[in-house]
Design a protein around this motif. Structure first.
Motif, PDB file in Angstrom:
ATOM      1  N   GLY A  32       0.802  -1.219   0.000  1.00 55.98           N
ATOM      2  CA  GLY A  32       0.000   0.000   0.000  1.00 55.98           C
ATOM      3  C   GLY A  32       0.833   1.266   0.000  1.00 55.98           C
ATOM      4  N   LEU A  33       2.088   1.174  -0.470  1.00 52.27           N
ATOM      5  CA  LEU A  33       2.975   2.336  -0.496  1.00 52.27           C
ATOM      6  C   LEU A  33       3.363   2.678  -1.930  1.00 52.27           C
ATOM      7  N   THR A  34       3.576   3.963  -2.166  1.00 55.45           N
ATOM      8  CA  THR A  34       4.139   4.420  -3.431  1.00 55.45           C
ATOM      9  C   THR A  34       5.623   4.692  -3.233  1.00 55.45           C
ATOM     10  N   HIS A  35       6.320   4.885  -4.332  1.00 54.21           N
ATOM     11  CA  HIS A  35       7.738   5.213  -4.258  1.00 54.21           C
ATOM     12  C   HIS A  35       7.966   6.473  -3.432  1.00 54.21           C
ATOM     13  N   SER A  36       7.172   7.514  -3.669  1.00 51.71           N
ATOM     14  CA  SER A  36       7.351   8.770  -2.933  1.00 51.71           C
ATOM     15  C   SER A  36       7.101   8.595  -1.444  1.00 51.71           C
ATOM     16  N   GLN A  37       6.068   7.837  -1.096  1.00 51.87           N
ATOM     17  CA  GLN A  37       5.819   7.577   0.323  1.00 51.87           C
ATOM     18  C   GLN A  37       6.977   6.795   0.936  1.00 51.87           C
ATOM     19  N   TYR A  38       7.491   5.845   0.182  1.00 49.99           N
ATOM     20  CA  TYR A  38       8.637   5.070   0.657  1.00 49.99           C
ATOM     21  C   TYR A  38       9.849   5.976   0.892  1.00 49.99           C
ATOM     22  N   VAL A  39      10.092   6.899  -0.012  1.00 51.80           N
ATOM     23  CA  VAL A  39      11.231   7.810   0.141  1.00 51.80           C
ATOM     24  C   VAL A  39      11.112   8.586   1.448  1.00 51.80           C
ATOM     25  N   VAL A  40       9.916   9.077   1.742  1.00 55.11           N
ATOM     26  CA  VAL A  40       9.709   9.826   2.987  1.00 55.11           C
ATOM     27  C   VAL A  40       9.883   8.910   4.199  1.00 55.11           C
ATOM     28  N   LEU A  41       9.219   7.764   4.180  1.00 55.28           N
ATOM     29  CA  LEU A  41       9.278   6.867   5.338  1.00 55.28           C
ATOM     30  C   LEU A  41      10.672   6.296   5.568  1.00 55.28           C
ATOM     31  N   SER A  42      11.327   5.847   4.511  1.00 59.54           N
ATOM     32  CA  SER A  42      12.661   5.257   4.690  1.00 59.54           C
ATOM     33  C   SER A  42      13.679   6.322   5.087  1.00 59.54           C
ATOM     34  N   SER A  43      13.510   7.538   4.577  1.00 64.91           N
ATOM     35  CA  SER A  43      14.411   8.623   4.988  1.00 64.91           C
ATOM     36  C   SER A  43      14.222   8.937   6.461  1.00 64.91           C
ATOM     37  N   LEU A  44      12.968   9.016   6.898  1.00 65.84           N
ATOM     38  CA  LEU A  44      12.708   9.254   8.324  1.00 65.84           C
ATOM     39  C   LEU A  44      13.242   8.117   9.180  1.00 65.84           C
ATOM     40  N   TYR A  45      13.124   6.894   8.687  1.00 60.95           N
ATOM     41  CA  TYR A  45      13.645   5.735   9.413  1.00 60.95           C
ATOM     42  C   TYR A  45      15.159   5.852   9.596  1.00 60.95           C
ATOM     43  N   GLY A  46      15.862   6.147   8.516  1.00 63.19           N
ATOM     44  CA  GLY A  46      17.310   6.296   8.595  1.00 63.19           C
ATOM     45  C   GLY A  46      17.733   7.483   9.434  1.00 63.19           C
ATOM     46  N   MET A  47      17.020   8.589   9.305  1.00 62.93           N
ATOM     47  CA  MET A  47      17.364   9.780  10.079  1.00 62.93           C
ATOM     48  C   MET A  47      17.104   9.550  11.570  1.00 62.93           C
ATOM     49  N   ARG A  48      16.033   8.823  11.875  1.00 62.77           N
ATOM     50  CA  ARG A  48      15.730   8.519  13.283  1.00 62.77           C
ATOM     51  C   ARG A  48      16.841   7.687  13.898  1.00 62.77           C
ATOM     52  N   ARG A  49      17.344   6.724  13.127  1.00 64.08           N
ATOM     53  CA  ARG A  49      18.442   5.891  13.629  1.00 64.08           C
ATOM     54  C   ARG A  49      19.682   6.727  13.913  1.00 64.08           C
ATOM     55  N   ALA A  50      19.826   7.841  13.184  1.00 63.10           N
ATOM     56  CA  ALA A  50      20.935   8.764  13.410  1.00 63.10           C
ATOM     57  C   ALA A  50      20.555   9.857  14.412  1.00 63.10           C
ATOM     58  N   GLU A  51      19.394   9.682  15.060  1.00 61.97           N
ATOM     59  CA  GLU A  51      18.878  10.631  16.038  1.00 61.97           C
ATOM     60  C   GLU A  51      18.651  12.024  15.456  1.00 61.97           C
TER      61      GLU A  51
END
Length: 159
Positions: A32-51
């Motif tokens: 249920g995800l689009t590429h653009s939604q994935y870009v936002v979610l995966s970027s937030l995921y990676g940024m969160r891991r970097a605090e």
């Protein structure tokens, strides 16, 4: 666009970007995800891991997406319970974005799917760890890091 010498560089980059976007859209459709939604979610995921807890503007800069589009995506993802948007107490104009637990659960399998897809897409260059892929990444990074000279592109028919 092609010339007597063949397709232009701009045309090939555009075609490749569109092909990859469509491939990611198709791979993520069952989630249920689009590429653009994935870009936002995966970027937030990676940024969160970097605090890091970016504002919408910071996320737009990070992803290369237009700030207005990130704002639209963020509202939709918030409505789906995947992210939270909160006003920055130090700058009330800024909206900070964070993944919710539901967003983390949604993006983890998506990251795995996209990794496998990228492995397949990079096979013509020898795969993710091939020196040709590393050179390709360096070349793309150099092109993306170069500031665009918009006054020149108006005169360049190959742009």
């Amino acid at each position: 666009m092609t010339t007597e010498e063949g397709p232009t560089t701009g045309y090939l980059v555009w075609r490749l970007a569109n092909r990859w976007r469509v491939a990611v859209d198709r791979a993520l459709a069952p989630l249920g995800l689009t590429h653009s939604q994935y870009v936002v979610l995966s970027s937030l995921y990676g940024m969160r891991r970097a605090e890091l807890y970016p504002s919408q503007r910071e996320l737009a800069d990070h992803t290369g997406l237009e700030a207005l589009y990130v704002s639209k995506l963020a509202r939709a993802l918030e409505a789906d319970g995947l992210i939270e948007r909160t006003r920055d107490p130090r700058d009330t104009r800024a909206v900070r974005l964070t993944l919710t637990p539901k967003g983390q659960d949604a993006v983890r399998p998506a990251i795995g799917i996209v990794r496998k897809l990228v492995d397949r897409l990079l096979q013509p260059l020898g795969g993710r760890d091939d020196p040709r892929t590393a050179a390709f990444v360096r070349d793309l990074t150099a092109l993306l890091d170069a500031p665009p000279d918009l006054s020149e592109s108006k005169r360049d028919p190959d742009a």
